[in-house]
Design a protein around this motif. Structure first.
Motif: not given
Length: 234
Positions: A109-135
């Motif tokens: 059932a499609p649904r919008w992510a909650t704001w807390s879930e969106r913040l987690v996605l944003l944090a993971l995106a920033v951290a992931g790009v930083g870490v994997f750019t180095v890797v």
């Protein structure tokens, strides 16, 4: 096993360039998976996993001695993560479908992510790009920064699809916007073309999931007639 050897080495010659049939076939499975995903069908996951296996070998062009001699470690590595996350999505959608939790017969059932879930996605995106750019820089990847975003964004989008978040389509659009110029520059023309197709397809998928979300949400709201039929409040 002659068919396997053919698939590993078969090439298409276009305008003096060689393109692996593996790249074309693997992306074909990817497109079929995306179409099934838009329709919220469980088969989207195993079909996509076949494409992941094929594309893993394609993007390690230097390792597997393919016409494209550039190793895109992010593109190759994300196929491994795709495979793992797809196994989770396959299990989750099968469970939801078996329990009959979705009124219109879809596997989620499609649904919008909650704001807390969106913040987690944003944090993971920033951290992931930083870490994997180095890797990816250390691994010698060609274009480590865009490769890192494609890698990170793809994993987050796939996980969002498994969870049924409407936003996953928007993440895919952002991935495609970076992936098309990177793959064109690296000479992966079938994949670049498919990324361009995906961009338009993701817009269609986003609208389809948004409509499904609104339709299911409206169906879940009791009408006055339902209240009367149920005897109304005690």
């Amino acid at each position: 096993m002659s068919w396997l050897m053919w698939l590993l080495d078969a090439r298409l010659h276009i305008a003096g360039s060689e393109i692996l049939w593996r790249e074309i076939v693997g992306n074909g499975f990817g497109l079929a998976s995306a179409i099934a995903g838009m329709r919220r069908r469980v088969v989207a996951w195993p079909v996509g996993m076949i494409g992941n296996v094929l594309l893993f070998t394609v993007f390690l062009g230097g390792v597997f001695d393919t016409p494209q001699d550039k190793d895109l470690w992010g593109q190759a590595g994300r196929q491994v993560f795709f495979f793992a996350v797809s196994a989770y999505g396959w299990w989750r959608w099968r469970q939801t479908r078996a329990r009959g939790e979705v009124a219109d017969g879809g596997a989620v059932a499609p649904r919008w992510a909650t704001w807390s879930e969106r913040l987690v996605l944003l944090a993971l995106a920033v951290a992931g790009v930083g870490v994997f750019t180095v890797v990816f820089t250390l691994l010698g990847s060609w274009g480590p920064l865009p490769d890192a975003w494609i890698f990170t964004g793809s994993i987050l989008a796939t996980y969002g699809m498994a969870r049924g978040w409407v936003e996953f389509w928007l993440i895919w659009i952002a991935v495609d916007a970076v992936g098309v110029p990177l793959l064109l520059a690296a000479g992966y023309y079938p994949s670049a073309t498919l990324y361009l197709v995906y961009g338009g397809f993701c817009v269609v998928g986003f609208v389809a999931w948004l409509r499904a979300h609104r339709r299911l949400a409206a169906a879940a709201v009791p009408t006055p007639a339902d209240a009367v039929a149920g005897g109304g409040p005690a």
